[in-house]
Design an enzyme around this catalytic site. Structure first.
Site, PDB file in Angstrom:
ATOM      1  N   GLU A  68      49.731  45.790  36.409  1.00 14.59           N
ATOM      2  CA  GLU A  68      48.414  44.846  35.987  1.00 14.59           C
ATOM      3  C   GLU A  68      48.178  45.250  34.455  1.00 14.59           C
ATOM      4  OE1 GLU A  68      45.253  44.055  38.465  1.00 14.59           O
ATOM      5  OE2 GLU A  68      46.221  44.365  40.302  1.00 14.59           O
ATOM      6  N   HIS A 122      42.543  51.889  41.110  1.00 10.15           N
ATOM      7  CA  HIS A 122      43.530  52.654  42.075  1.00 10.15           C
ATOM      8  C   HIS A 122      43.503  54.122  41.250  1.00 10.15           C
ATOM      9  CE1 HIS A 122      45.897  49.439  44.189  1.00 10.15           C
ATOM     10  NE2 HIS A 122      44.978  48.811  43.330  1.00 10.15           N
TER      11      HIS A 122
END
Length: 428
Positions: free
Chosen positions: A49, A272
């Protein structure tokens, strides 16, 4: 590092959640990530990402002295989001884009616009060849009603194929990334059973991190309260996987995850948790082959691939139904357009007759018919392409099951102790 009899490699993996103007505190978090990577002595850094080229170039500049070699994999409308930084020279790279990755009309999820893929980099670690993979699979938005499950299973199938077919000459294989799959999910079992990759969390001699190795935790301030559903504490969907070769064995001495907020900062590095694995590569001591164990693994793999094939068939039926709906809606729009054309022809056929509909309403209805035709045509093409990909994966799985079953028949059938002696009859 020159001594290849024992080689130590530190691997870092993180989903950076770097969606500009959408993700919270993106510039500050990239600064924090760059600071962390500059301090720690990681050999390989695998990031997901990293959507913005500007953010990648900023990281590349910050890490130039400690990780001089890097590559940003480009794919899709907004990129693949995959990047790798390394202390060791990158000799070759390759990107494989998954054939299925969600639906373009599901804009709120956005997976389709990111070219989900697996990136490969070939490194030289001392005298050894290492194939390093970084990937990001389609997200799971509902555990109970997961409409993307067939797509994610196909992605896992293509991932294991890619790893198997590209890593034959490698001494060490490392795969890191956000797989968006729980450890016991079908895709996880398919990937690890077929490739022989081992989970660093399960294999590590020592672990320091979140409970049960979770990488998406409810205590993270970027995670919405209640978004974890029935899994209140968190889930483990990010991995560092590894395996050796016929000549080399790989062990995980230590693994860790971050635990929420970063030290001296008010918020975490990402939504995360980051993973770190300390791997040790040694010369393999050739063990004796256990045919019973190999036969058991093959039988398990047959069951897993059969289960995956069943899930893909479910996706096939769904795609066929959606394509039929698109075709039927398009036919209705076409019929309505023909009806409008017939009405428009009335003044021409009956001389002097007035137009039965107001001109504005007539044009708006015609525009609606054209929009329906255009949209349904695009959807029909999209669902046709989805069907082809699902059919291709199902055909490959069917061939794989047949091959595995044939291989399984070559293994001796395990028999109870003394069964062979009993079959020969009593001794005289």
């Amino acid at each position: 590092m020159a001594n290849t009899d024992s080689l130590r490699v530190r691997v870092f993996s993180l989903n950076c959640w770097g969606i500009r103007y959408v993700s919270k505190h993106t510039p500050q978090r990239y600064d924090m990530i760059g600071e962390l990577l500059s301090k720690e002595e990681y050999d390989i850094v695998l990031l997901q990402e990293v959507w913005s080229e500007k953010d990648y170039l900023s990281l590349k500049k910050k890490l130039a002295f400690c990780h001089p070699h890097s590559h940003h994999f480009k794919s899709g409308v907004i990129g693949s989001g995959l990047a790798i930084f390394s202390k060791h020279r990158i000799h070759d790279t390759f990107l494989y884009r998954y054939s299925l990755n969600g639906y373009p009309y599901m804009v709120q999820h956005g997976d389709w616009f990111g070219g989900k893929a697996v990136g490969m980099a070939v490194l030289k670690l001392g005298g050894l060849t290492a194939n390093v993979y970084v990937t990001h699979l389609h997200a799971e938005y509902s555990r109970d009603k997961d409409s993307y499950l067939p797509h994610r299973v196909v992605q896992a199938w293509e991932l294991q194929q890619f790893v198997r077919h590209t890593s034959a000459a490698a001494d060490v294989v490392i795969l890191g990334g956000d797989l968006n799959m729980h450890p016991q999910d079908l895709g996880s079992r398919l990937l690890m059973s077929y490739t022989g990759l081992r989970d660093s969390y399960l294999e590590s001699a020592e672990f320091d991190g979140c409970e049960d190795g979770m990488t998406l935790i409810a205590d993270n301030p970027f995670i919405g309260k209640g978004s974890m559903g029935p899994l209140e504490k968190g889930i483990r969907i990010d991995y560092i996987l590894f395996k050796g070769s016929s000549e080399r064995d790989v062990h995980c001495d230590f693994m860790s995850t971050t635990k929420g907020s970063a030290p001296d900062h008010p918020f975490p590095y990402s939504d995360h948790e980051a993973l770190t694995a300390a791997l040790r590569v040694e010369t393999r001591q050739r063990p004796s082959k256990n045919q019973d164990s190999a036969g058991g693994k093959t039988a398990e793999l047959v069951d897993i691939v059969t289960e995956a094939r069943t899930e893909v068939k479910v996706g096939l039926h769904c795609a066929e139904r959606m394509r039929y709906t698109a075709a039927r809606t398009g036919a209705m729009g076409l019929a309505l357009l023909f009806l409008e054309l017939a009405i428009a022809a009335v003044p021409w056929l009956a001389l002097g007759a007035a137009q039965p509909f107001p001109r504005t309403s007539f044009y708006l209805l015609a525009a609606l018919c054209v929009a329906i035709l255009f949209t349904t045509a695009l959807l029909y093409v999209f669902y046709s392409a989805e069907l082809k990909s699902l059919q291709g994966a199902e055909d490959q799985m069917r061939l794989a099951v047949g091959s595995l079953q044939e291989e399984l028949r070559g293994f001796p059938v395990a028999q109870p102790h003394g069964a062979q002696r009993g079959a020969l009859g009593p001794e005289e």
